[in-house]
Design a protein around this motif. Sequence first.
Motif, PDB file in Angstrom:
ATOM      1  N   THR A 229      -4.415  -3.722   6.445  1.00 61.61           N
ATOM      2  CA  THR A 229      -3.580  -3.161   5.384  1.00 61.61           C
ATOM      3  C   THR A 229      -3.749  -1.652   5.302  1.00 61.61           C
ATOM      4  O   THR A 229      -2.761  -0.911   5.178  1.00 61.61           O
ATOM      5  CB  THR A 229      -3.940  -3.801   4.035  1.00 61.61           C
ATOM      6  N   ARG A 230      -4.972  -1.208   5.397  1.00 64.63           N
ATOM      7  CA  ARG A 230      -5.228   0.230   5.346  1.00 64.63           C
ATOM      8  C   ARG A 230      -4.559   0.966   6.511  1.00 64.63           C
ATOM      9  O   ARG A 230      -4.037   2.073   6.349  1.00 64.63           O
ATOM     10  CB  ARG A 230      -6.734   0.487   5.337  1.00 64.63           C
ATOM     11  N   VAL A 233      -0.813   1.167   5.692  1.00 71.36           N
ATOM     12  CA  VAL A 233      -0.580   2.138   4.620  1.00 71.36           C
ATOM     13  C   VAL A 233      -0.670   3.561   5.168  1.00 71.36           C
ATOM     14  O   VAL A 233       0.170   4.424   4.856  1.00 71.36           O
ATOM     15  CB  VAL A 233      -1.589   1.932   3.474  1.00 71.36           C
ATOM     16  N   ASP A 245       2.740  -3.347  -1.949  1.00 63.87           N
ATOM     17  CA  ASP A 245       1.741  -4.399  -2.128  1.00 63.87           C
ATOM     18  C   ASP A 245       1.553  -5.152  -0.816  1.00 63.87           C
ATOM     19  O   ASP A 245       2.355  -5.031   0.113  1.00 63.87           O
ATOM     20  CB  ASP A 245       2.188  -5.394  -3.211  1.00 63.87           C
ATOM     21  N   HIS A 246       0.468  -5.885  -0.754  1.00 61.86           N
ATOM     22  CA  HIS A 246       0.230  -6.860   0.306  1.00 61.86           C
ATOM     23  C   HIS A 246      -0.108  -8.159  -0.389  1.00 61.86           C
ATOM     24  O   HIS A 246      -1.093  -8.239  -1.141  1.00 61.86           O
ATOM     25  CB  HIS A 246      -0.905  -6.407   1.229  1.00 61.86           C
ATOM     26  N   ARG A 258      -2.568  -5.013  -4.721  1.00 63.89           N
ATOM     27  CA  ARG A 258      -2.447  -4.002  -5.763  1.00 63.89           C
ATOM     28  C   ARG A 258      -3.091  -4.464  -7.065  1.00 63.89           C
ATOM     29  O   ARG A 258      -3.805  -3.713  -7.730  1.00 63.89           O
ATOM     30  CB  ARG A 258      -0.974  -3.636  -5.993  1.00 63.89           C
ATOM     31  N   LEU A 263      -5.355  -1.952  -3.055  1.00 63.63           N
ATOM     32  CA  LEU A 263      -4.291  -1.065  -2.563  1.00 63.63           C
ATOM     33  C   LEU A 263      -3.968  -0.012  -3.627  1.00 63.63           C
ATOM     34  O   LEU A 263      -3.822  -0.369  -4.801  1.00 63.63           O
ATOM     35  CB  LEU A 263      -3.043  -1.887  -2.248  1.00 63.63           C
TER      36      LEU A 263
END
Length: 263
Positions: A229-230, A233, A245-246, A258, A263
């Motif tokens: 995810t990072r 982003v 969001d994830h 989030r 996040l």
Amino acid sequence: MTANRAFQEASPLLFGFVPAEDDCLSAPPQAAPDGKAARLPSYIADHRARLRDRFMQGGAGAMPDYELLELILFRAVPRQDMKPVARRLLDRFGDFNRVLSADPTQLTQIEGVGPAIVAELKIVEAAAQRLARSRVINRPVLTSWDALLDYCHTTMAHGAIEQFRVLYLDRKNVLIADDEQARGTVDHVPVYPREIVRRALDLNASAMILVHNHPSGDPTPSAADIDMTRQIVAAAGTMGITVHDHLIIGKSRELSFRSTGLL
């Protein structure tokens, strides 16, 4: 929206205008020994009529899973008692939703399940997914969050392998594309941040929501989920694209990066 709820809402199209002898529409009647068309035994016909009436009066909430399955199986196999097959399917896959989303190869391993039954199950699954999708596509996602979660659960909660989807949004946060980026194994799915960002640029998207499922049913993110995810982003941020969001979809609940501060 669960598959049960989608099935209930779509049911008038499937069952509401079906005549009492509709079973003959699914397959030709079997020949009796004297050469005449065999009729459905009265106890089976009466049982089917009672189930249809109860469903139309009380909806899916008035019926257990095996009876909902019977309603589907009636159309695929016109002249047999479908209760044993429905129960075998539930014993193998666990619940109505998992039966609908089961792999066709696995379905045909169940005694009494052939191509006609598989086709009927997959038609209902597709109808549930399309109905849920219609409530979010081309609409502002952030003001239709419950509908979005229903859609994600309907399409992903009961999958046997991990799927990774990206929901692409325009400047008004309207959902403009829903892309399945990859499929993986029971506990891993390959994700490529560059491809995700490239697709966003092709769509002229301003934001995105990442979604993937955990077939185990537990939506707790792994270290790999957090790291991936990072990376997305960071890659999206260099192009001015926001990751709202994830969502990780489990069997009965979801986790929002989030909302949990990831996040």
